[in-house]
Enzyme design. Structure first.
Site, PDB file in Angstrom:
ATOM      1  N   ILE A 109       5.416  14.259  11.824  1.00 29.83           N
ATOM      2  CA  ILE A 109       4.181  14.046  11.075  1.00 29.83           C
ATOM      3  C   ILE A 109       4.636  13.952   9.620  1.00 29.83           C
ATOM      4  O   ILE A 109       5.362  14.813   9.128  1.00 29.83           O
ATOM      5  CB  ILE A 109       3.137  15.173  11.302  1.00 29.83           C
ATOM      6  CG1 ILE A 109       1.855  14.895  10.493  1.00 29.83           C
ATOM      7  CG2 ILE A 109       3.694  16.560  11.010  1.00 29.83           C
ATOM      8  CD1 ILE A 109       0.692  15.835  10.861  1.00 29.83           C
ATOM      9  N   SER A 110       4.253  12.860   8.952  1.00 29.20           N
ATOM     10  CA  SER A 110       4.772  12.599   7.609  1.00 29.20           C
ATOM     11  C   SER A 110       4.360  13.672   6.603  1.00 29.20           C
ATOM     12  O   SER A 110       3.337  14.336   6.764  1.00 29.20           O
ATOM     13  CB  SER A 110       4.276  11.242   7.108  1.00 29.20           C
ATOM     14  OG  SER A 110       4.907  10.202   7.799  1.00 29.20           O
ATOM     15  N   GLN A 111       5.154  13.797   5.567  1.00 29.34           N
ATOM     16  CA  GLN A 111       4.837  14.662   4.432  1.00 29.34           C
ATOM     17  C   GLN A 111       3.501  14.196   3.832  1.00 29.34           C
ATOM     18  O   GLN A 111       3.284  12.997   3.656  1.00 29.34           O
ATOM     19  CB  GLN A 111       5.963  14.508   3.413  1.00 29.34           C
ATOM     20  CG  GLN A 111       5.787  15.311   2.141  1.00 29.34           C
ATOM     21  CD  GLN A 111       6.911  15.039   1.145  1.00 29.34           C
ATOM     22  OE1 GLN A 111       7.860  14.314   1.455  1.00 29.34           O
ATOM     23  NE2 GLN A 111       6.799  15.584  -0.028  1.00 29.34           N
ATOM     24  N   PRO A 112       2.583  15.130   3.519  1.00 22.08           N
ATOM     25  CA  PRO A 112       1.292  14.733   2.944  1.00 22.08           C
ATOM     26  C   PRO A 112       1.416  13.824   1.722  1.00 22.08           C
ATOM     27  O   PRO A 112       0.665  12.857   1.583  1.00 22.08           O
ATOM     28  CB  PRO A 112       0.630  16.069   2.589  1.00 22.08           C
ATOM     29  CG  PRO A 112       1.184  17.018   3.604  1.00 22.08           C
ATOM     30  CD  PRO A 112       2.601  16.576   3.817  1.00 22.08           C
TER      31      PRO A 112
ATOM     32  N   ARG B 190      -5.192  18.765   8.820  1.00 19.37           N
ATOM     33  CA  ARG B 190      -3.825  18.432   9.243  1.00 19.37           C
ATOM     34  C   ARG B 190      -3.296  19.379  10.320  1.00 19.37           C
ATOM     35  O   ARG B 190      -2.513  18.969  11.186  1.00 19.37           O
ATOM     36  CB  ARG B 190      -2.893  18.454   8.014  1.00 19.37           C
ATOM     37  CG  ARG B 190      -1.469  17.937   8.304  1.00 19.37           C
ATOM     38  CD  ARG B 190      -0.615  17.923   7.034  1.00 19.37           C
ATOM     39  NE  ARG B 190       0.672  17.259   7.238  1.00 19.37           N
ATOM     40  CZ  ARG B 190       1.858  17.843   7.082  1.00 19.37           C
ATOM     41  NH1 ARG B 190       1.918  19.119   6.698  1.00 19.37           N
ATOM     42  NH2 ARG B 190       2.975  17.181   7.265  1.00 19.37           N
TER      43      ARG B 190
END
Length: 213
Positions: free
Chosen positions: A63-66, A37
């Site tokens: 960038i989205s939260q995992p 990431r």
């Protein structure tokens, strides 16, 4: 493009956190464990790459939260070889997770700055979507339909009917629906005109815009 043992160790910790938060699909967890990431993030946020939070990227996007990436991927219920349409390529992180699972990825991005950046980054890292297109996500990619799964990575104020039409029977679309807060919604195509709808809690996404081009 370095991915050292420190990054790998932090990724393992992140995956264990996702497991504790309820992500149960091992194929998803293994893919998350393999995707570096930190290589998708702006340099100012590198030390936070394996924190379970969203971070800014170019063009006022995130960038989205995992956890969100893992949850959306899990809700798709796809397997290796399946064909998936992604609406909102963004940083390319979600694409990479799907590609690690052996999925055939078709992806659309409406921000030209992000499209240019990510279309170079993904192949450089060894990730090759079947098709990456600069265009309006509301329209999808009809010429390659139908898809086993469609994942929308931005908040849609209303349901894009064109996307539903591109699902194959038995396929699932995972989409955050709503204006300020979104409800993670899954549509499963049961027949030519029949869809089953289920909801999976509240999230916050950047808005999905149309006719940006």
């Amino acid at each position: 493009m370095k991915d050292d043992y420190i990054h790998q160790g932090k990724r393992k910790q992140l995956v264990e956190l996702l497991r504790k938060k309820g992500i149960a699909d091992e194929a998803v967890l293994q893919a998350m464990n393999r995707v570096p990431r930190h290589l998708f993030m702006d340099s100012g946020f590198l030390e936070h790459a394996y924190v379970d939070k969203a971070f800014p990227i170019a063009a006022d996007q995130t960038i989205s939260q995992p956890y969100t990436v893992a949850r959306q991927t899990e809700l798709l219920e796809v397997k290796s070889g399946d064909k998936v349409l992604e609406i909102g390529t963004g940083s390319g992180y979600q694409s990479a997770v799907l590609l690690e699972m052996g999925v055939q990825v078709y992806t659309v991005e409406r921000q030209n700055e992000l499209f240019k950046k990510t279309s170079k980054l993904l192949p450089r890292m060894g990730y090759r979507p079947k098709k990456m297109v600069f265009g309006d996500g509301y329209k999808g990619l009809k010429e390659f339909a139908p898809y086993h799964g469609i994942v929308v990575t931005a908040g849609a104020p209303e349901l894009p009917k064109d996307l539903l039409a591109q699902l194959k029977v038995g396929g699932r679309m995972v989409i955050p629906l709503g204006k300020t807060t979104q409800i993670m919604t899954v549509y499963t195509r049961k027949g030519e005109t029949e869809f089953e709808k289920r909801e999976y809690g509240a999230y916050r996404f950047v808005p999905m815009l149309e006719d940006k081009n």
